[in-house]
Design a protein around this motif. Structure first.
Motif, PDB file in Angstrom:
ATOM      1  N   UNK A 200      -2.680 -23.170 -42.655  1.00 27.58           N
ATOM      2  CA  UNK A 200      -2.297 -23.448 -44.106  1.00 27.58           C
ATOM      3  C   UNK A 200      -2.421 -24.996 -44.609  1.00 27.58           C
ATOM      4  N   UNK A 201      -2.074 -25.798 -43.948  1.00 33.04           N
ATOM      5  CA  UNK A 201      -2.088 -27.305 -44.538  1.00 33.04           C
ATOM      6  C   UNK A 201      -3.393 -27.517 -44.714  1.00 33.04           C
ATOM      7  N   UNK A 203      -5.971 -25.647 -45.040  1.00 30.54           N
ATOM      8  CA  UNK A 203      -6.497 -24.884 -46.211  1.00 30.54           C
ATOM      9  C   UNK A 203      -6.225 -25.489 -47.565  1.00 30.54           C
ATOM     10  N   UNK A 204      -4.906 -25.824 -47.622  1.00 35.14           N
ATOM     11  CA  UNK A 204      -4.493 -26.105 -49.009  1.00 35.14           C
ATOM     12  C   UNK A 204      -4.916 -27.603 -49.157  1.00 35.14           C
ATOM     13  N   UNK A 205      -5.046 -28.509 -48.114  1.00 33.52           N
ATOM     14  CA  UNK A 205      -5.718 -29.799 -48.358  1.00 33.52           C
ATOM     15  C   UNK A 205      -7.017 -29.747 -48.818  1.00 33.52           C
ATOM     16  N   UNK A 206      -8.046 -28.805 -48.325  1.00 38.78           N
ATOM     17  CA  UNK A 206      -9.245 -28.696 -48.783  1.00 38.78           C
ATOM     18  C   UNK A 206      -9.321 -28.138 -49.978  1.00 38.78           C
ATOM     19  N   UNK A 226      -5.631 -34.152 -51.605  1.00 35.50           N
ATOM     20  CA  UNK A 226      -5.769 -33.278 -50.701  1.00 35.50           C
ATOM     21  C   UNK A 226      -5.005 -33.548 -49.424  1.00 35.50           C
ATOM     22  N   UNK A 227      -4.899 -34.849 -49.134  1.00 38.81           N
ATOM     23  CA  UNK A 227      -3.936 -35.395 -47.891  1.00 38.81           C
ATOM     24  C   UNK A 227      -2.668 -35.280 -48.053  1.00 38.81           C
ATOM     25  N   UNK A 228      -2.248 -35.741 -49.189  1.00 41.90           N
ATOM     26  CA  UNK A 228      -0.770 -35.420 -49.547  1.00 41.90           C
ATOM     27  C   UNK A 228      -0.357 -34.090 -49.513  1.00 41.90           C
ATOM     28  N   UNK A 229      -0.931 -33.024 -50.308  1.00 39.75           N
ATOM     29  CA  UNK A 229      -0.860 -31.805 -50.446  1.00 39.75           C
ATOM     30  C   UNK A 229      -0.619 -31.207 -48.992  1.00 39.75           C
ATOM     31  N   UNK A 233       3.005 -29.767 -47.113  1.00 39.07           N
ATOM     32  CA  UNK A 233       3.015 -28.435 -46.587  1.00 39.07           C
ATOM     33  C   UNK A 233       3.345 -28.454 -45.332  1.00 39.07           C
ATOM     34  N   UNK A 234       2.722 -29.281 -44.320  1.00 41.23           N
ATOM     35  CA  UNK A 234       2.593 -29.216 -42.862  1.00 41.23           C
ATOM     36  C   UNK A 234       4.243 -29.535 -42.672  1.00 41.23           C
ATOM     37  N   UNK A 235       4.705 -30.757 -43.176  1.00 46.12           N
ATOM     38  CA  UNK A 235       5.976 -31.277 -42.907  1.00 46.12           C
ATOM     39  C   UNK A 235       7.043 -30.344 -43.352  1.00 46.12           C
TER      40      UNK A 235
END
Length: 248
Positions: A200-201, A203-206, A226-229, A233-235
């Motif tokens: 998911x992280x 996919x969301x970043x992309x 994209x990196x922050x998003x 989410x990963x965090x």
């Protein structure tokens, strides 16, 4: 009164020549993927008026393809030093969480072993080192070996691009330019641990980066957003304990 069990001791991290050699050998398949990206940087450097010596100095010291590309895209005469510095800082801010993830190895290195490893740390070596850590690896020389192998191939391909810039005429969008992206995507596979939520992280970043690019936001905002998003989410998933029902 019951005595709580002791936590298992951490494996001792080592740094050996065998580990460096193993990392160097592991980096060789990535050289093909580095070829088109390095050639493009070399060709662009020549087109911007940088001499071969200037290009090689930049390549050997900076050793960051995305940062070099951003700096070259902004390059004018006189050079916008402040703007290029801020842009490359934004692009490379991702190195901070990478260093934190590699702390089990980096915290136990000193002197040239630590600084040499940090100087050659790139996305590819990070991904491969994390996969090795998860597999129980404890030889930090592996990380330096990968970085050295990629550094050598990077310098060579940029030199090739600069020297052959006048002869190379690859049209924009040519499949050759996808080789470096494909190489990076391939090394992400070992990082996936089987749970669908792990993807998911990424996919969301992309998606966020693509949306920012489609919105015509200037470089490097799509990469930054994209990196922050993805990192956010990963965090959040990690803080939730990854015990979310229905995801595994």
């Amino acid at each position: 009164m019951a005595i709580p069990p002791r936590a298992p001791p951490r494996q001792r991290v080592v740094f050996t020549r065998i580990g460096v050699r193993r990392g160097f050998v592991a980096s060789i398949p990535l050289w093909i993927g580095m070829l088109p990206f390095g050639v493009v940087i070399g060709v662009l450097s020549a087109a911007k008026g940088l001499s071969f010596a200037e290009t090689m100095l930049m390549t050997t010291i900076v050793f960051a393809g995305a940062a070099q590309l951003v700096a070259l895209e902004l390059w004018t005469d006189p050079a916008p030093i402040l703007a290029a510095t801020i842009a490359t800082l934004v692009v490379n801010i991702r190195m901070a969480p990478m260093g934190a993830a590699l702390a089990p190895w980096l915290d136990r290195l000193r002197g040239w072993k630590l600084w040499g490893t940090l100087a050659t740390l790139v996305d590819h070596s990070f991904a491969m080192a994390v996969a090795d850590q998860r597999a129980g690896g404890r030889d930090a020389g592996y990380l330096l070996g990968i970085g050295l192998g990629i550094w050598i191939s990077w310098v060579a391909t940029v030199a090739l691009g600069h020297l052959g810039g006048g002869m190379l005429r690859v049209p924009p969008g040519h499949p050759l330019f996808f080789a470096s992206i494909a190489a990076f995507l391939s090394i992400l596979v070992p990082l996936w641990r089987g749970a669908r939520v792990d993807g998911l992280p990424w996919l969301v970043a992309g998606l966020v980066a693509l949306a920012a690019h489609r919105a015509a936001l200037p470089v490097p905002l799509p990469l930054l957003l994209g990196s922050f998003a993805g990192a956010g989410l990963g965090a959040w998933i990690e803080l939730r304990g990854r015990g979310m029902p229905g995801w595994k």
